[in-house]
Design an enzyme around this catalytic site. Structure first.
Site, short mmCIF file in Angstrom:
data_model
loop_
_atom_site.label_atom_id
_atom_site.label_comp_id
_atom_site.label_asym_id
_atom_site.label_seq_id
_atom_site.Cartn_x
_atom_site.Cartn_y
_atom_site.Cartn_z
N GLU A 50 -26.90 99.18 74.09
CA GLU A 50 -26.52 99.14 72.69
C GLU A 50 -27.65 98.50 71.85
O GLU A 50 -28.59 97.91 72.39
CB GLU A 50 -25.24 98.32 72.52
CG GLU A 50 -24.04 98.89 73.27
CD GLU A 50 -23.39 100.08 72.55
OE1 GLU A 50 -24.09 100.79 71.80
OE2 GLU A 50 -22.18 100.31 72.76
N ASN A 90 -25.42 105.54 67.35
CA ASN A 90 -26.08 104.29 66.94
C ASN A 90 -27.42 104.09 67.65
O ASN A 90 -28.00 103.01 67.60
CB ASN A 90 -25.17 103.08 67.18
CG ASN A 90 -24.88 102.83 68.66
OD1 ASN A 90 -25.31 103.59 69.53
ND2 ASN A 90 -24.15 101.77 68.94
N HIS A 98 -28.00 104.36 70.98
CA HIS A 98 -28.00 103.86 72.35
C HIS A 98 -28.36 104.96 73.35
O HIS A 98 -28.03 106.13 73.14
CB HIS A 98 -26.67 103.20 72.72
CG HIS A 98 -25.52 104.13 72.94
ND1 HIS A 98 -24.46 104.24 72.07
CD2 HIS A 98 -25.25 104.99 73.94
CE1 HIS A 98 -23.59 105.12 72.54
NE2 HIS A 98 -24.05 105.59 73.68
N ASP A 134 -24.80 104.82 84.15
CA ASP A 134 -23.89 103.73 83.80
C ASP A 134 -22.48 103.99 84.33
O ASP A 134 -22.18 105.06 84.86
CB ASP A 134 -23.84 103.54 82.28
CG ASP A 134 -23.86 104.87 81.51
OD1 ASP A 134 -23.25 105.84 82.00
OD2 ASP A 134 -24.48 104.92 80.44
#
Length: 260
Positions: A143, A136, A138, A67
Site C-alpha cells: 500500500e 491507489n 499498490h 500475496d
C-alpha cells in the site's frame, strides 16, 4: 520502462501472454510470479488457451503468488491459495507441488514471511513477475508509503483496497484487514517485471506509476527502478499518460528481434 498501449483487454492478454511464453520457451523450468485480482485474469485465460491448444507447456514452471489474506479459513473461496488454484494452477496445468502462496493462516506470520523469502531464493529467484496495479497505486499488497526495500511481510490493507476487493466477498466486512505480501524489494529482484492494466479506473494509477515521481505514495512507481519492466495497458488505462503518442511510436517501431 517499456510501455505498450493496445486497443483493448484482449490485446493486453495476448501480448502479455507472448512475454510469458517467450520466457518459458527459453527456460522450461522458469519461475513465474503470479498476481491475483482482476487485472491478470485475461492473461491466465490466454495462457490456458495456448496450453490447451498444445502451443505452450508450463508443466515445468514453478510459481510464487504475490500475496495472501491473513486469517481466512482453510478452503475459503476468496483466499488467494484458492484463487491461484482455480485460475492459475488448474487451467495452466501447473504442478501443484510447484505452486507456492504465502501462509496467511500461520501462527507465526513473521516466520512465514521469512520462509517465503527463503523459498523464492531457493528456487533461484523469479524470472518474470506478473503484476496488476490498484487504483491507489499498490502492487501486490504494498500500500502507499511502503518501503521500496521492503521484503515479504504482514501489511494492513487500506480502506480503499478493502472497498475495491469487497466485490469478491458477501459483504465489505468480510474482507480481511491484514495480508502477507511480497515487498517491493522482493518484487524488484525479479529478472523481468510485467504489469498489466485495463480500464479507465486504472488510468490515474498507471500514469502515476509510469510518469509520476518516484514516490512511496505510489508503490507502482518503484517499477521505474527496474532495468526490465514492461507495462501493457489498453487505451482506457493509458488515458492519463502524457507521452501516449510516443509510446505508440516506440512500440510500432520496435524491431522484430526485440519482440517476444
Amino acid at each position: 520502462m517499456e510501455v505498450i498501449v493496445l486497443p483493448g483487454p484482449d490485446d493486453v492478454a495476448r501480448v502479455a501472454g507472448d512475454v510469458v511464453a517467450e520466457v518459458v520457451r527459453r527456460r522450461p523450468d522458469a519461475v513465474l510470479g503470479v498476481a491475483t485480482g482482476s487485472s491478470p485474469v485475461g492473461v491466465y485465460a490466454e495462457l490456458a488457451r495456448r496450453v490447451t491448444a498444445g502451443d505452450l507447456d508450463l508443466s515445468g514452471v514453478t510459481a510464487f503468488a504475490l500475496d495472501e489474506y491473513v486469517g481466512l479459513p482453510d478452503g475459503h473461496p476468496e483466499s488467494y491459495a484458492a484463487v491461484v488454484a482455480r485460475d492459475v494452477t488448474g487451467p495452466l496445468r501447473l504442478d501443484p507441488a510447484r505452486v507456492h502462496v504465502p501462509d496467511g493462516r500461520a501462527a507465526d506470520l513473521e516466520a512465514a514471511a521469512e520462509a517465503y523469502e527463503r523459498a523464492i531464493a531457493g528456487a533461484g529467484g523469479i524470472d518474470v513477475q506478473l503484476l496488476g496495479i490498484g487504483a491507489n497505486g499498490h502492487v501486490g499488497f504494498n500500500e502507499p508509503t511502503s518501503s521500496f526495500g521492503s521484503r515479504t511481510r504482514i501489511k494492513t490493507l487500506t480502506a480503499r483496497t478493502r472497498a475495491d476487493n469487497a466485490r469478491f466477498f458477501a459483504s465489505p466486512e468480510e474482507v480481511p484487514l491484514h495480508c502477507l505480501t511480497q515487498g517491493l524489494g522482493t518484487i524488484l529482484e525479479a529478472r523481468r517485471l510485467l504489469l498489466v492494466a485495463q480500464g479507465e479506473a486504472k488510468a490515474d494509477a498507471v500514469a502515476a506509476a509510469v510518469e509520476g515521481p518516484l514516490t512511496s505514495m505510489c508503490p507502482g512507481s518503484a517499477l521505474q527502478l527496474h532495468p526490465r519492466a514492461t507495462v501493457v495497458v489498453d487505451e482506457a488505462a493509458a488515458a492519463g499518460l502524457t507521452l501516449l503518442g510516443h509510446y505508440r511510436e516506440v512500440y510500432a517501431a520496435k524491431p522484430a528481434w526485440q519482440r517476444p
